[in-house]
Scaffold this motif. Sequence first.
Motif, mmCIF file in Angstrom:
data_model
loop_
_atom_site.group_PDB
_atom_site.id
_atom_site.type_symbol
_atom_site.label_atom_id
_atom_site.label_comp_id
_atom_site.label_asym_id
_atom_site.label_seq_id
_atom_site.Cartn_x
_atom_site.Cartn_y
_atom_site.Cartn_z
ATOM 1 N N LYS A 73 10.690 -2.161 -4.526
ATOM 2 C CA LYS A 73 10.115 -1.285 -3.103
ATOM 3 C C LYS A 73 11.057 -0.088 -2.425
ATOM 4 O O LYS A 73 12.438 -0.732 -3.000
ATOM 5 C CB LYS A 73 10.838 -2.387 -1.901
ATOM 6 N N GLU A 98 5.601 -6.470 -0.743
ATOM 7 C CA GLU A 98 4.418 -6.041 -0.326
ATOM 8 C C GLU A 98 3.067 -5.786 -0.416
ATOM 9 O O GLU A 98 3.349 -5.494 -1.893
ATOM 10 C CB GLU A 98 4.963 -5.046 0.643
ATOM 11 N N GLU A 116 0.495 -4.376 8.040
ATOM 12 C CA GLU A 116 0.261 -2.920 8.135
ATOM 13 C C GLU A 116 -0.830 -2.656 8.008
ATOM 14 O O GLU A 116 -1.240 -2.968 6.706
ATOM 15 C CB GLU A 116 1.880 -1.878 7.189
#
Length: 498
Positions: A287, A236, A23
């Motif tokens: 998350k 992430e 991203e």
Amino acid sequence: MTETTVKQIQGRTGPWEMVLGLEVHAQVASNAKLFSGAAVGAGAEPNTQVSLVDAAMPGMLPVINRRCVEQAVRTGLGLKAQINARSRFDRKNYFYPDLPQGYQISQFKEPIVGEGEVLVERDDGSAFTVRIERLHLEQDAGKSLHDQDPDYTYVDLNRSGTALMEIVSRPDMRSAEEAAAYVKKLRTILVYLGTCDGDMEKGNLRADVNVSVCRPGAYEKFRETGDFKHLGTRCEIKNVNSFRFIQQAIEYEARRQIEILEDGGSIDQETRLFDTVKGETRSMRSKEDAHDYRYFPDPDLLPLVLDPAWIKEIEASLPELPDAKKARFQSQYGLSAYDAGVLIGEQARADYFEAAAKGRDAKLVANWVTNDLAARLTAGGLDIDDSPIPPAAVAELVRLIEDGVISSKIAKDVFERMWAGEGSPEAIVEAQGLKQVSDTGALEAIIDGLIAANPDQAAAVKEKPQAIGWFVGQVMKATGGKANPGMINQLLKSRLGV
Ligand code: ADP
Ligand code: MG
């Protein structure tokens, strides 16, 4: 388009593969913010670029910045992506001291740009495709300053409300190198489009890197079915802002996950930070899922509806993009894929090359630009726009080589003097007496003298023609490297009878 190359990692219990999806947050090149008229730009005094909207004063209403929308559309077109004629802004709710609204205006269910793709070149010249899932517009937050006071944290809202494009890829990268190459290519495209300045040091382009690991074969099943259950759980890594850190973070994170799995553990889906000093990732928070943010349509903003004619207008104004330029450089100038790739890496470098190559031997020009000039610029920390040697001077240098006035070897010397500001190539050649000796009579005299003084060497050439090299070297020495090499060879051959 070739398939991605998979790099296997040998673990204790067998081989593993990594799967990477990125991203990328790219700050929109715009003078004003996404929903206010406040100025954008680093370097201003804290809290001097903050409108009442950015400070979230009660009753303030956001007004969409047409320019930022145009930039997002332009980027979508450059990524060969679907432009959605209708999109919508949502509130993503969370608390941060530097987020006065208590929510970020973003796009969740209906982004402005849908699926697209990016062709990415690897270092070895092969290429692969990364699929783009979506691009959406959102606001950036402000910044907490922890280093201004021992007891307090200050907040600078200058960045608050700045427009970001979040570009989400599919999990199509299979090695740290591929991930870095993808970000590099994406950056080049955005800079060509003029939609983001690509300054990673300032954080204007940064990547959240999603990493998971799986056993060989699993990824292929995922690609066949589209079912994520075949992949491992991802972590992430937030806000990585250099190509080198992207690679380091991925390598570290993949190994960390493999160790846990091989010890019989499982991966918790979480958000991690990359510690650039220690070279490791560490947990930031578990998350959160989309529902944790309580997304809902922002009632202050109407759906964003684009006029198809406007999209066409933007499309017509797109510049020549890197892939097209590379193909043209190969066909028009006969350059190798590698040279063309290096030249188009930056628009300014490509422009410089084209200005110098007009009417000249383009391959020679490409060599000077990508080797000698590039090395000098890098060493001096200069952009090609600031090169003390203009394109016309490189063209003149190449002309002197083409016309046989100077040899390539002497040209290196001339180039160094050009860099040092000693004048134009012609003037330097004149002033330093660097003209190639192409005067047959003068060369013949030198060669005859050499043959007479070295009868054994001359005889050796008759036995072994390669021995002629010794004479070539002697003539060069006698002329201070200025003899025309083609002419020396010709004369030597006829004089020595080989
Ligand atoms: P979120 O917005 O919660 O981060 P998304 O579904 O938008 O989640 O996915 C974010 C990124 O993670 C995308 O780039 C996607 O390709 C990538 N991704 C999803 N699953 C995996 C996985 N198992 N391994 C690696 N990357 C993944
Ligand atoms: Mg995310």
